[in-house]
Design a protein around this motif. Sequence first.
Motif, short mmCIF file in Angstrom:
data_model
loop_
_atom_site.label_atom_id
_atom_site.label_comp_id
_atom_site.label_asym_id
_atom_site.label_seq_id
_atom_site.Cartn_x
_atom_site.Cartn_y
_atom_site.Cartn_z
N ALA A 41 0.80 -1.18 0.06
CA ALA A 41 -0.21 -0.07 0.03
C ALA A 41 0.88 1.28 -0.14
O ALA A 41 0.61 2.16 -0.68
CB ALA A 41 -0.81 -0.05 1.17
N GLN A 42 1.93 1.33 0.69
CA GLN A 42 2.67 2.49 1.06
C GLN A 42 3.81 2.61 -0.04
O GLN A 42 4.17 3.84 -0.42
CB GLN A 42 3.41 2.39 2.18
N THR A 43 4.20 1.79 -0.90
CA THR A 43 4.99 1.92 -2.06
C THR A 43 4.38 1.96 -3.53
O THR A 43 4.75 2.07 -4.48
CB THR A 43 6.12 1.03 -2.06
N LYS A 44 3.05 1.72 -3.22
CA LYS A 44 2.27 1.82 -4.80
C LYS A 44 2.44 3.00 -5.65
O LYS A 44 2.88 2.62 -7.00
CB LYS A 44 0.84 1.52 -4.31
N GLY A 45 2.11 4.24 -5.32
CA GLY A 45 2.59 5.23 -6.03
C GLY A 45 4.05 5.27 -6.39
O GLY A 45 4.24 5.71 -7.48
N LEU A 46 4.87 5.08 -5.75
CA LEU A 46 6.38 5.02 -6.17
C LEU A 46 6.75 3.89 -7.15
O LEU A 46 7.57 4.18 -7.89
CB LEU A 46 7.20 4.93 -4.86
N ARG A 47 6.25 2.74 -6.82
CA ARG A 47 6.41 1.59 -7.97
C ARG A 47 5.70 2.19 -9.21
O ARG A 47 6.30 1.90 -10.33
CB ARG A 47 5.77 0.39 -7.33
N SER A 48 4.53 2.51 -9.27
CA SER A 48 3.82 3.12 -10.45
C SER A 48 4.59 4.22 -10.90
O SER A 48 4.42 4.15 -12.62
CB SER A 48 2.31 3.87 -9.96
N ALA A 49 5.39 4.82 -10.41
CA ALA A 49 6.38 5.98 -10.89
C ALA A 49 7.22 5.45 -11.43
O ALA A 49 8.46 6.18 -12.22
CB ALA A 49 6.54 7.02 -10.11
N GLY A 50 7.57 4.09 -11.54
CA GLY A 50 8.95 3.61 -11.96
C GLY A 50 10.06 3.39 -11.33
O GLY A 50 11.36 3.18 -11.64
N CYS A 51 9.86 3.87 -9.80
CA CYS A 51 11.06 3.68 -8.92
C CYS A 51 11.53 2.28 -8.52
O CYS A 51 10.59 1.30 -8.44
CB CYS A 51 10.62 4.50 -7.37
N GLN A 52 12.75 2.07 -8.21
CA GLN A 52 13.18 0.94 -7.85
C GLN A 52 12.99 0.57 -6.22
O GLN A 52 13.37 1.40 -5.72
CB GLN A 52 14.68 0.65 -8.26
N ILE A 53 12.45 -0.30 -5.81
CA ILE A 53 12.08 -0.50 -4.28
C ILE A 53 12.91 -1.55 -3.59
O ILE A 53 12.84 -2.49 -4.22
CB ILE A 53 10.66 -0.62 -4.00
#
Length: 182
Positions: free
Chosen positions: A54-66
């Motif tokens: 839930a907390q990384t969804k927006g960053l993952r969608s923006a193409g960030c590596q997590i």
Amino acid sequence: MTKLPVPRIVAAGRGKSVALGPIASKIIELTQKRRPTILYLGTATYDREAPFLAQTKGLRSAGCQIIKLDLSRRSIHECDDDCYGHGPSRGELEQVFERADALLASGGNTMYAVRRWKKLGVDKLIRDRAFREENPLVLCGGSAGAVCWFAHGHSDSKDPMNVPTPDPTLTEEDKRNWDYVR
């Protein structure tokens, strides 16, 4: 007297708020990279998967590596299609922190997270990376993940239900009668 650089912090009210487009965009902007690497510390949620997603969804969608660093269980996960995990050594912790452009701390139990970080020496790695002059780490998170960056805050960490396995003998009064940490 040596003047420290001012840390770059994105503090949101709820843990899931960092998944919102404008907040994720601000985190990315502050890293000064198009597709930054985000180090996720889910310690305050005891490294549970649902808050991570839930907390990384927006960053993952923006193409960030997590990169997910589980400190409750002490493992590192590269969160691509297939994750791997192992117990990190001090050297591995230093390497993963060096790769990160931003550090996203989960909402949850602030006191548990901060104590755990201190026990493992992660607090020093955070401070070293956030206050260095070249390529400082952006600190971000919501709720506990926002409070943890400051010397003082207001927390519900003493809520007896804010643990992985609440005491089954707690009465309804015990569940309601606790003090906030100030």
